[in-house]
Scaffold this motif. Structure first.
Motif, PDB file in Angstrom:
ATOM      1  N   UNK A 126       0.785  -1.227   0.000  1.00 20.56           N
ATOM      2  CA  UNK A 126       0.000   0.000   0.000  1.00 20.56           C
ATOM      3  C   UNK A 126       0.817   1.276   0.000  1.00 20.56           C
ATOM      4  N   UNK A 127       2.130   1.186   0.214  1.00 24.80           N
ATOM      5  CA  UNK A 127       2.977   2.383   0.196  1.00 24.80           C
ATOM      6  C   UNK A 127       3.209   2.795  -1.250  1.00 24.80           C
ATOM      7  N   UNK A 128       3.082   4.095  -1.570  1.00 23.47           N
ATOM      8  CA  UNK A 128       3.355   4.522  -2.946  1.00 23.47           C
ATOM      9  C   UNK A 128       4.842   4.369  -3.279  1.00 23.47           C
ATOM     10  N   UNK A 129       5.155   4.361  -4.563  1.00 24.89           N
ATOM     11  CA  UNK A 129       6.547   4.295  -4.994  1.00 24.89           C
ATOM     12  C   UNK A 129       7.321   5.494  -4.459  1.00 24.89           C
ATOM     13  N   UNK A 130       8.544   5.253  -4.077  1.00 24.51           N
ATOM     14  CA  UNK A 130       9.432   6.326  -3.653  1.00 24.51           C
ATOM     15  C   UNK A 130       9.104   6.889  -2.286  1.00 24.51           C
ATOM     16  N   UNK A 131       9.862   7.924  -1.921  1.00 19.98           N
ATOM     17  CA  UNK A 131       9.658   8.640  -0.669  1.00 19.98           C
ATOM     18  C   UNK A 131       9.014   9.973  -1.023  1.00 19.98           C
ATOM     19  N   UNK A 132       7.939  10.301  -0.329  1.00 20.64           N
ATOM     20  CA  UNK A 132       7.240  11.563  -0.578  1.00 20.64           C
ATOM     21  C   UNK A 132       7.121  12.340   0.728  1.00 20.64           C
ATOM     22  N   UNK A 133       6.603  13.555   0.642  1.00 21.87           N
ATOM     23  CA  UNK A 133       6.391  14.374   1.835  1.00 21.87           C
ATOM     24  C   UNK A 133       5.460  13.673   2.819  1.00 21.87           C
ATOM     25  N   UNK A 134       4.541  12.833   2.326  1.00 20.82           N
ATOM     26  CA  UNK A 134       3.612  12.118   3.203  1.00 20.82           C
ATOM     27  C   UNK A 134       4.351  11.213   4.184  1.00 20.82           C
ATOM     28  N   UNK A 135       5.496  10.659   3.785  1.00 21.70           N
ATOM     29  CA  UNK A 135       6.267   9.812   4.696  1.00 21.70           C
ATOM     30  C   UNK A 135       6.724  10.594   5.921  1.00 21.70           C
ATOM     31  N   UNK A 136       7.051  11.853   5.748  1.00 19.34           N
ATOM     32  CA  UNK A 136       7.536  12.669   6.851  1.00 19.34           C
ATOM     33  C   UNK A 136       6.387  13.226   7.675  1.00 19.34           C
ATOM     34  N   UNK A 137       5.227  13.375   7.070  1.00 20.25           N
ATOM     35  CA  UNK A 137       4.036  13.836   7.789  1.00 20.25           C
ATOM     36  C   UNK A 137       3.601  12.810   8.815  1.00 20.25           C
ATOM     37  N   UNK A 138       3.947  11.525   8.584  1.00 20.71           N
ATOM     38  CA  UNK A 138       3.598  10.461   9.524  1.00 20.71           C
ATOM     39  C   UNK A 138       4.511  10.485  10.753  1.00 20.71           C
ATOM     40  N   UNK A 139       5.544  11.313  10.685  1.00 16.61           N
ATOM     41  CA  UNK A 139       6.410  11.476  11.855  1.00 16.61           C
ATOM     42  C   UNK A 139       7.514  10.461  11.979  1.00 16.61           C
ATOM     43  N   UNK A 140       7.833   9.756  10.929  1.00 16.37           N
ATOM     44  CA  UNK A 140       8.894   8.766  11.044  1.00 16.37           C
ATOM     45  C   UNK A 140       9.846   8.818   9.883  1.00 16.37           C
ATOM     46  N   UNK A 141      10.951   8.147  10.035  1.00 12.62           N
ATOM     47  CA  UNK A 141      11.916   8.001   8.958  1.00 12.62           C
ATOM     48  C   UNK A 141      11.331   7.015   7.959  1.00 12.62           C
ATOM     49  N   UNK A 142      11.221   7.397   6.666  1.00  8.02           N
ATOM     50  CA  UNK A 142      10.604   6.508   5.689  1.00  8.02           C
ATOM     51  C   UNK A 142      11.373   5.231   5.445  1.00  8.02           C
ATOM     52  N   UNK A 143      12.652   5.237   5.700  1.00  5.94           N
ATOM     53  CA  UNK A 143      13.449   4.033   5.502  1.00  5.94           C
ATOM     54  C   UNK A 143      14.149   3.767   6.761  1.00  5.94           C
TER      55      UNK A 143
END
Length: 143
Positions: A126-143
């Protein structure tokens, strides 16, 4: 603007092409630039354009990766089967890791013949391709 591709200088073009084609890249084309130097453009199947360029300048001597470059990140669909395929091809990926915990991305590391590090990443379902601003809005490191 958009990024076109990453370019690596390589010491032994045949050895590097063997590594990157085993990883899954395909050669799109090459340009001979004189004095034995050449540029080889690579892409993964399904990519619309080149994403990696190998620069071979034998007159410049061996590559020294140095301390400024960190790594290239590559998204994969199924990391476990990718690691199996790479191992069968003679590459040596590191063990599977879960840097964001069991529900986060899965990663593994690989090093090319010149010492460039490659991070293989499988996103959670369910995660979109790549790293987006939404990953940081969740408050965590995307990787």
């Amino acid at each position: 603007m958009k990024t076109l591709f990453v370019s690596y200088r390589v010491t032994d073009l045949d050895r590097s092409l063997g590594f990157y084609t085993a990883l899954g890249y395909a050669e799109l084309g090459r340009v001979e630039v004189g004095d034995g130097a050449s540029l080889v453009l690579l892409a993964f199947p399904g990519e619309p354009a080149a994403s990696l360029e190998l620069v071979h300048r034998p007159g410049d001597g061996p590559v020294d990766v140095g301390s400024g470059f960190d790594h290239l990140a590559i998204q994969v669909e199924a990391l476990a089967s990718t690691l199996e395929r790479l191992t069968e091809a003679g590459l040596r990926p590191e063990p599977l890791q879960y840097p964001g915990g069991p529900r986060g991305p899965k990663t593994s590391w690989l090093t090319d013949p010149d010492g460039y590090r490659i991070e293989l990443v499988e996103w959670p379902s369910g995660h979109p391709d790549g790293i987006t601003a939404a990953d940081f809005a969740r408050g965590g490191d995307p990787a």
